[in-house]
Design a protein around this motif. Structure first.
Motif: not given
Lengths: 380, 45
Positions: A369-376
């Motif tokens: 989740x954190x990595x997806x948020x960072x990716x976005x």
């Protein structure tokens, strides 16, 4: 002279004069948490310091969360910078035996399904109008994993930290009450009666040693933003399995974990200031957290049913309910439920595998989740 | 980014990413189990 005496006396009643209705309600909330911990044995290691921290911070004038208050010092020392949850994770890794999940790696998937409640609740929180990062913090209650919930919410929605943490720990202790009705609702008598074969084979020491290293590297490469969570739990597990640093392992699972738990509990309690906590929003957070854990259980059982079909009826779908992070409580609930329907059914070790998978799954879900948020580009 | 896009992205990437990551890990664990099987001597130790 008289004036001086009156002023002195005024100093002694100032606390009572500043006591407003919010402080009184929060003092009662603190007492209720202490009652749950002491009398009802609900996660006492956390609820006792949380309850006491809540009482301390809601006594007016003392200002223990003020700039130089001792609760603020503890909070800044390890919650605002996320150190405490990570230290707890080292202890969790040192305490957890991943043998059952290594014996049957497919149970890892149940650990994934047991995290779906996080994302479904996140979507629901967004639909209810919560800001995006608040919704993330609410969804993370569904990880059923206190340190993960604290790690995420302290970083991205610190104003929700008290509600999220209390929800995570309270619902975790209520797993034996929350899960059985959902398990019964989603399974048939025939499914619940399934006897699973006893687990064959044991895991070699090399595999147990390589497990934390491989998970750290692969997990870290897939979801680098969650590496602190994954790395610390795996460090603890590597120390346990290596057997060469027994002193460090013991310290991680005892002294360090105990001290940090005390500080963490007090700091969380200290965020429960009446003016911030007593809002309709808190009640909604508590309801959504409850829903998240129900959804986790339902998704786990449903994947268990799918695996039963795929395996030709050899899997008892009840073990899917153990795919959450409440370890080993959830596995025990599954064993107890299984035995209710078939006295010859021993699901404990299978459920332990799913439960250990849930432990890793909750960390992976948060990391993803954190990595997806960072990716976005929503977080840095 | 609007809430709908955010929610759908989190559901797809979050749930998909979690299950995919754990699936990869389960494959690696199976492989490790095959490469380093449990030996009788370990039990005796």
């Amino acid at each position: 002279m008289e004036q001086a005496i009156l002023s002195g006396l005024q100093g002694l009643i100032n606390g009572f004069l500043h006591l407003d209705w919010r402080s009184i309600i929060m003092l009662l909330v603190g007492f209720a948490l202490l009652w749950l911990g002491i009398k009802k044995d609900c996660e006492p290691l956390l609820l006792v310091p949380i309850g006491f921290g809540c009482i301390l911070v809601n006594i007016p004038i003392a200002d223990l969360m003020g700039k130089e208050g001792f609760l603020r010092v503890i909070y800044d020392m390890g919650v605002s910078n996320e150190l405490f949850p990570l230290l707890i994770f080292v202890g969790i890794g040192a305490m957890t035996d991943f043998g059952p999940v290594l014996s049957n790696p497919s149970t890892f998937l149940l650990g994934a399904a047991g995290q779906f409640g996080i994302f479904l609740t996140l979507a629901l929180a967004l639909a209810l109008g919560f800001p995006q990062l608040d919704a993330v913090s609410i969804g993370i209650i569904g990880a059923c994993d206190g340190p993960t919930a604290i790690y995420v919410s302290s970083q991205y929605a610190p104003h929700l930290l008290g509600a999220v943490s209390v929800a995570a720990y309270s619902y975790m202790s209520l797993v034996p009450v929350i899960q059985p009705p959902i398990m019964r609702l989603l399974t048939t008598d025939n499914e619940r009666n399934t006897i699973m074969p006893s687990m064959k084979g044991t895991v070699s020491k090399t595999t147990k040693l390589l497990f934390p290293l491989v998970i750290t590297v692969i997990g870290g490469l897939i979801a680098p933003k969650g590496l602190p969570l994954l790395g610390t739990i795996m460090l603890g597990n590597l120390m346990r399995e290596s057997g060469v640093v027994a002193r460090l392992t013991r310290a991680s699972e005892n002294e360090i974990a105990n001290i940090v738990t005390l500080f963490l509990g007090l700091s969380i309690g200290a965020t429960m200031v009446g003016s911030d906590f007593l809002r309709p929003q808190t009640l909604i957070v508590l309801c959504l957290g409850f829903l998240a854990i129900c959804l986790d259980t339902a998704c786990g059982v449903l994947l268990g049913k799918a695996m039963r079909v795929a395996s030709g009826g050899r899997i008892n779908p009840l073990i899917g309910a153990a795919g959450i992070s409440a370890f080993p409580m959830s596995a025990r609930v599954v064993q107890k439920e299984g035995q209710k329907y078939n006295k010859r059914s021993y699901l404990l070790m299978h459920a332990m595998g799913a439960n250990a998978g849930g432990q890793v799954g909750s960390v992976i879900a948060a990391a993803v989740m954190l990595s997806v948020l960072a990716g976005m580009g929503i977080i840095r | 980014m609007d809430n709908f896009t955010f929610g759908v992205t989190m559901m797809v990437c979050g749930m998909g990413g979690t299950i995919l990551t754990l699936y990869i890990m389960s494959l690696i664990m199976t492989l490790l189990g095959k490469l380093f099987p449990f030996k009788k001597e370990e039990e005796e130790e």
